[in-house]
Scaffold this motif. Structure first.
Motif, short mmCIF file in Angstrom:
data_model
loop_
_atom_site.label_atom_id
_atom_site.label_comp_id
_atom_site.label_asym_id
_atom_site.label_seq_id
_atom_site.Cartn_x
_atom_site.Cartn_y
_atom_site.Cartn_z
N TYR A 1 0.88 -1.16 0.00
CA TYR A 1 0.00 0.00 0.00
C TYR A 1 0.92 1.21 0.00
O TYR A 1 1.61 1.47 0.98
CB TYR A 1 -0.91 0.01 1.23
CG TYR A 1 -1.90 1.17 1.22
CD1 TYR A 1 -3.20 0.96 0.80
CD2 TYR A 1 -1.52 2.43 1.64
CE1 TYR A 1 -4.12 2.01 0.79
CE2 TYR A 1 -2.42 3.49 1.63
CZ TYR A 1 -3.72 3.26 1.20
OH TYR A 1 -4.63 4.30 1.19
N ALA B 1 1.23 5.09 -0.08
CA ALA B 1 0.45 6.29 0.17
C ALA B 1 0.81 7.44 -0.77
O ALA B 1 0.00 8.33 -0.99
CB ALA B 1 0.61 6.74 1.62
N TYR C 1 -1.45 -1.30 -4.26
CA TYR C 1 -2.39 -0.19 -4.26
C TYR C 1 -1.55 1.06 -4.09
O TYR C 1 -0.83 1.22 -3.11
CB TYR C 1 -3.39 -0.31 -3.10
CG TYR C 1 -4.45 0.77 -3.11
CD1 TYR C 1 -5.69 0.53 -3.70
CD2 TYR C 1 -4.21 2.00 -2.52
CE1 TYR C 1 -6.67 1.52 -3.70
CE2 TYR C 1 -5.19 2.99 -2.53
CZ TYR C 1 -6.41 2.74 -3.12
OH TYR C 1 -7.39 3.71 -3.13
N SER C 2 -1.60 1.96 -5.09
CA SER C 2 -0.76 3.16 -5.06
C SER C 2 -1.61 4.42 -5.17
O SER C 2 -2.39 4.56 -6.10
CB SER C 2 0.25 3.11 -6.21
OG SER C 2 1.04 4.27 -6.22
N LYS C 3 -1.41 5.35 -4.23
CA LYS C 3 -2.14 6.62 -4.25
C LYS C 3 -1.39 7.70 -5.03
O LYS C 3 -1.78 8.85 -5.02
CB LYS C 3 -2.40 7.10 -2.83
CG LYS C 3 -3.46 6.30 -2.13
CD LYS C 3 -3.77 6.92 -0.79
CE LYS C 3 -5.25 6.95 -0.57
NZ LYS C 3 -5.60 7.58 0.69
N SER D 1 -3.96 5.43 -8.31
CA SER D 1 -4.58 6.74 -8.38
C SER D 1 -3.48 7.74 -8.74
O SER D 1 -3.11 8.62 -7.98
CB SER D 1 -5.21 7.11 -7.04
OG SER D 1 -6.33 6.32 -6.80
#
Length: 189
Positions: free
Chosen positions: A16, A18, A40-42, A67
């Motif tokens: 993950y 951030a 999951y990459s912001k 994202s």
């Protein structure tokens, strides 16, 4: 390094991020109950001579959920599965880009990923690999930018046995498209 065999109850089976990041190793055989089976990459995600393979997400983005922008430099996103959209990658947001380029003698590829069920807000259906439709990359946002450099590949199913397999699906609009490499499967722009 390798991130292998992890299970998450929310986003990001193994990682993950951030604020985005770079993958130079292997993210393999991880599971997320939500989005981003492997990652999951912001923010912007760079896969530089690394692999994201054989991951599973219950939601969107079997390999990666981003994202931000998704850039592959001699990297690979292969054999991932999502329960919903973007078997290989789900890219979320306005003005995002997908770039596949080579690094030294390594070429990038996104191949053999399996999309899942239905986007109930629209009439578009994405059934599993054994059905008639799949998608490698799903881009959800307007003004998408796509660049696939020479010798790089974006494939829905390299066997060619599936009808209507989406190698790339852009839900909104495309601002720019440059293809020097290969695309196997349908494109929805």
């Amino acid at each position: 390094g390798t991130a292998y065999g992890n299970n998450a109850t929310s986003d990001g089976g193994a990682l993950y991020l951030a604020a985005g990041g770079t993958i130079t190793g292997s993210v393999d055989s991880n599971t997320s109950a939500s989005n981003g089976g492997g990652v999951y990459s912001k923010g912007t995600l760079l896969v530089r001579q690394g692999t994201v393979a054989s991951n599973t997400a219950g939601g969107n983005g079997g390999g990666v959920y981003v994202s931000g922008n998704l850039n592959l430099e001699g990297g690979a996103i292969t054999n991932n599965t999502s329960g919903k959209l973007g078997g290989g990658a789900y890219i979320n947001g306005y003005g995002r880009s997908l770039t596949l380029s080579s690094r030294i003698f390594n070429h990038s590829k996104i191949a053999n990923n399996k999309g899942g069920t239905t986007d109930n807000s629209k009439e578009f259906a994405y059934v599993n690999y054994t059905g008639s439709t799949s998608n490698g990359v799903f881009m959800d946002g307007a003004d998408a930018k796509i660049s696939i450099g020479w010798f790089n590949k974006l494939c829905a199913d390299s066997t060619g046995k599936m009808s209507n397999n989406f190698a790339l699906y852009v839900k909104e609009s495309v601002k720019s498209l440059a293809v020097g490499g290969q695309i196997f499967g349908s494109i929805w722009l």
